[in-house]
Design an enzyme around this catalytic site. Structure first.
Site, PDB file in Angstrom:
ATOM      1  CB  THR A 100      44.390  79.608   5.376  1.00 51.84           C
ATOM      2  OG1 THR A 100      43.113  79.900   6.078  1.00 51.84           O
ATOM      3  CG2 THR A 100      44.464  78.290   4.711  1.00 51.84           C
ATOM      4  N   GLY A 118      44.329  88.291   7.340  1.00 48.52           N
ATOM      5  CA  GLY A 118      43.901  87.632   8.253  1.00 48.52           C
ATOM      6  C   GLY A 118      43.526  86.008   7.780  1.00 48.52           C
ATOM      7  CB  CYS A 119      40.643  83.995   7.052  1.00 48.37           C
ATOM      8  SG  CYS A 119      39.480  84.545   8.212  1.00 48.37           S
ATOM      9  CB  VAL A 120      44.045  84.827   2.769  1.00 47.08           C
ATOM     10  CG1 VAL A 120      45.320  84.741   1.831  1.00 47.08           C
ATOM     11  CG2 VAL A 120      42.838  84.858   1.979  1.00 47.08           C
TER      12      VAL A 120
END
Length: 231
Positions: free
Chosen positions: A175, A170-172
Site C-alpha cells: 500500500t 506485505g499489505c502495509v
C-alpha cells in the site's frame, strides 16, 4: 543532541545506513494538509483472539502475528483517537472472507489462508470502525489494487496517508509503495505496524524509510496530526 530514530537498529548495520545516506536517500517529506488514516487488516486473524506469543497464537489462526500485533493495536488506538478528534478520514482496508475461487497464486503460496473461520475476519474491537468510516474490502496485498481507494481519497481531499496495520512487509508495504506512486505523502508510524518476524519487520521499515515514506514514532505522528489545520 537528539539521537536519530532507528526502529530497525537490530538488523540494519551502520554501513547499510551510510550507503543510503551518502547516496541521498531517506529525505523526509512531512505530513500533508489533510491526512487520512489507513488501518490495514487489523482483524483477529492477524493478532489472534487474545494476546499471546507468536507460536501460541497460531493455534487461533495460522495468519496471526501474535502479541506484537496486540502491542500495535494499542498504538493504532492512539492514532485513531486523534484522527477522530480532528474529524479526519479513517479507512479500513481489510481482507474479505476467502471463497474457493479466490485461491489463485496466494492460495497456492499460503494454503492456510484459505481456511480462516468467520471470527478471524472480524475487526479487532479496540480499533473497530464506527459509522462514517470507510470499509474497503480487498483481495490482494495493496489497498489500492482493484479497489476504489483513490476515488475515495480524491473525493475527501486527502493529500497524505498515515498507514498502520499489517503486515509491514506485505499489505502495509504494498500500500505504501502504491500510495507513493500516486504522489501521496506517506507516513508509517513504526510501532503501529506489525509483522510475524522482527527481522522482516525492521528491514522493511528501513527500506520504506529510504524510498517511499517517513517512518516516525507514533508520538510524533500524533502531534503532527494534531497540528493539522481544520478544514
Amino acid at each position: 543532541m537528539t539521537e536519530p530514530y532507528r526502529p530497525w537498529a537490530d538488523v540494519i548495520t551502520d554501513d547499510d545506513e551510510r550507503r543510503y545516506a551518502t547516496a541521498g536517500f531517506g529525505k523526509p517529506v512531512g505530513t500533508g494538509k489533510r491526512p487520512a488514516l489507513l488501518i490495514i487488516d487489523v482483524q483477529y486473524r492477524t493478532v489472534g483472539d487474545t494476546p499471546k506469543p507468536f507460536y501460541d497464537s497460531l493455534a487461533d489462526y495460522p495468519t496471526s502475528c501474535g502479541d506484537v500485533g496486540w502491542d500495535a493495536v494499542g498504538r493504532i488506538g492512539e492514532l485513531l483517537g486523534v484522527f477522530r478528534e480532528r474529524e479526519l478520514p479513517v479507512i479500513y482496508p481489510h481482507v474479505a472472507p476467502k471463497e474457493s475461487y479466490d485461491a489463485g497464486r496466494l492460495g497456492a503460496k499460503v494454503p492456510a489462508i484459505m481456511g480462516i473461520p468467520p471470527q478471524g475476519y472480524r475487526f479487532v474491537e479496540e480499533v473497530a470502525p464506527r459509522d462514517g468510516d470507510i470499509l474497503l474490502p480487498k483481495r490482494h496485498p495493496s489497498a489500492f489494487f482493484a479497489t476504489p481507494l483513490v476515488s475515495y481519497l480524491v473525493d475527501l481531499g486527502v493529500d497524505s496517508l498515515v498507514v498502520t496495520g499489517c503486515t509491514t512487509s506485505g499489505c502495509v508495504r504494498s500500500t505504501v509503495v502504491d500510495a507513493f506512486a500516486y504522489n501521496f505523502r506517506v507516513t508509517v508510524p513504526a510501532e503501529a505496524v506489525y509483522d510475524r518476524t522482527p527481522t522482516v519487520h525492521q528491514a522493511n521499515l528501513f527500506d520504506m524509510a529510504q524510498k517511499y515514506a517517513d517512518v516516525r514514532p507514533v508520538a510524533e505522528v500524533v502531534e503532527a496530526v494534531r497540528g493539522v489545520e481544520s478544514t
